[in-house]
Design a protein around this motif. Structure first.
Motif, short mmCIF file in Angstrom:
data_model
loop_
_atom_site.label_atom_id
_atom_site.label_comp_id
_atom_site.label_asym_id
_atom_site.label_seq_id
_atom_site.Cartn_x
_atom_site.Cartn_y
_atom_site.Cartn_z
N GLY A 60 13.71 2.56 0.02
CA GLY A 60 12.69 1.67 0.36
C GLY A 60 12.55 0.85 1.47
O GLY A 60 11.49 0.74 2.10
N VAL A 63 11.91 3.13 4.54
CA VAL A 63 10.57 3.08 4.78
C VAL A 63 9.84 2.03 5.72
O VAL A 63 9.13 2.17 6.32
CB VAL A 63 9.89 3.62 3.37
CG1 VAL A 63 8.31 3.63 3.48
CG2 VAL A 63 10.39 4.97 2.60
N HIS A 95 1.64 1.22 5.03
CA HIS A 95 2.62 0.60 3.86
C HIS A 95 1.72 0.32 2.75
O HIS A 95 2.39 0.07 1.58
CB HIS A 95 3.18 -0.79 4.60
CG HIS A 95 2.48 -2.05 4.12
ND1 HIS A 95 1.54 -2.48 4.97
CD2 HIS A 95 2.60 -2.66 2.76
CE1 HIS A 95 1.10 -3.70 4.21
NE2 HIS A 95 1.63 -3.66 3.01
N PRO A 98 2.82 3.56 -0.26
CA PRO A 98 3.59 3.26 -1.22
C PRO A 98 3.24 2.21 -2.37
O PRO A 98 3.59 2.12 -3.41
CB PRO A 98 4.94 3.14 -0.45
CG PRO A 98 4.61 2.72 1.04
CD PRO A 98 3.23 3.50 1.08
N GLU A 99 2.55 1.08 -1.68
CA GLU A 99 2.21 -0.03 -2.54
C GLU A 99 1.18 0.49 -3.57
O GLU A 99 1.18 0.25 -4.95
CB GLU A 99 1.49 -0.97 -1.75
CG GLU A 99 2.58 -2.19 -1.31
CD GLU A 99 1.53 -3.27 -0.54
OE1 GLU A 99 0.35 -3.46 -0.73
OE2 GLU A 99 2.16 -3.97 0.16
N THR A 101 1.13 3.16 -5.10
CA THR A 101 1.96 3.83 -6.03
C THR A 101 2.54 3.09 -7.12
O THR A 101 2.65 3.31 -8.47
CB THR A 101 2.98 4.93 -5.57
OG1 THR A 101 4.14 3.89 -5.13
CG2 THR A 101 2.58 5.65 -4.75
N GLY A 160 -2.87 6.53 -2.74
CA GLY A 160 -1.43 6.26 -3.17
C GLY A 160 -1.32 6.26 -4.63
O GLY A 160 -0.50 6.90 -5.45
N MET A 179 10.90 5.43 -7.88
CA MET A 179 9.42 4.86 -7.29
C MET A 179 9.43 3.53 -7.11
O MET A 179 9.36 2.47 -6.36
CB MET A 179 8.33 5.43 -8.03
CG MET A 179 8.03 6.82 -7.77
SD MET A 179 6.78 7.76 -8.43
CE MET A 179 5.55 6.90 -7.58
N VAL A 183 9.39 0.85 -4.23
CA VAL A 183 8.35 -0.17 -3.88
C VAL A 183 8.80 -1.52 -3.98
O VAL A 183 8.36 -2.24 -2.88
CB VAL A 183 7.33 0.23 -4.83
CG1 VAL A 183 6.32 -0.80 -4.55
CG2 VAL A 183 6.67 1.45 -4.69
#
Length: 219
Positions: A60, A63, A95, A98-99, A101, A160, A179, A183
């Motif tokens: 994370g 990323v 960004h 992924p938020e 998700t 996402g 995940m 995150v």
């Protein structure tokens, strides 16, 4: 919706430096609390061990670093406020994926965790939308174009979330935990590396004009 809320806020009268600082710090506090109290404990409860958990926290963070690197490379080629607006929009859009998700993945583990995570992400999305809109207005963009830029960032988060929702049946508890950890690392990095330093810097200004503009410009 929270990201889009930044658009009308940017169109109103200029907010005080202290107000902007408190918004950033409040968003950071919400994200840190959601990560430390909700996401990480929920992931650790179903993960396969500390080494595995640490790996996905590192993923994370990686990323986040990658997004920052892409933003820096784009900034070198940005021309004036128009270029800066494009850079900020791209960075926040990347960004937000992924938020998006996070809430779905968290809710798949526990509904309360999902709600708390969604609220925390929403709080920090307001200043994100405001940042894009403020830059676009400063660059002379029309209201329609400015709203479009903010909407792009908001849609990325929806995509996402939708991606996880559509594939929720194939998500194992272990994948869910990975995940959540990734995150959480992104949210912690955003809070400690961006939101908190920017909030403290604004508080230290005390109404003074900063030597370095808060809104990035091309020198």
């Amino acid at each position: 919706m929270a990201t889009l809320l930044g658009y009308p806020l940017a169109g109103r009268k200029k907010h005080s430096t202290r107000f902007n600082a408190l918004v950033l710090l409040m968003a950071a506090a919400a994200m840190i609390a959601a990560s430390v109290i909700e996401l990480i404990p929920a992931a650790l409860a179903i993960d396969s061990g500390w080494a595995d958990s640490a790996l996905w926290l590192f993923v994370g963070f990686g990323v986040f670093v990658l997004i920052k690197l892409v933003s820096s490379l784009l900034q070198k080629h940005a021309a004036g406020l128009v270029g800066s607006t494009t850079v900020v929009t791209i960075a926040l859009t990347l960004h937000n994926i992924p938020e998006g998700t996070a809430a779905v993945a968290a809710a798949s583990t526990d509904l309360t965790t999902g709600i708390h995570t969604g609220i925390a992400i929403a709080l920090q999305n307001i200043p994100e939308g405001l940042s894009i809109a403020a830059l676009a207005f400063a660059a002379g963009s029309s209201r329609r174009w400015t709203f479009g830029l903010v909407a792009v960032s908001a849609i990325a988060e929806v995509l996402g979330a939708a991606g996880v929702w559509v594939n929720r049946e194939v998500l194992s508890p272990e994948i869910n935990s990975h995940m959540l950890l990734a995150v959480a690392a992104i949210m912690l990095a955003i809070s400690f590396i961006e939101l908190i330093p920017d909030g403290i810097r604004l508080l230290q200004l005390n109404g003074k004009t900063p030597k370095t503009p808060i809104i990035p410009t091309n020198k």
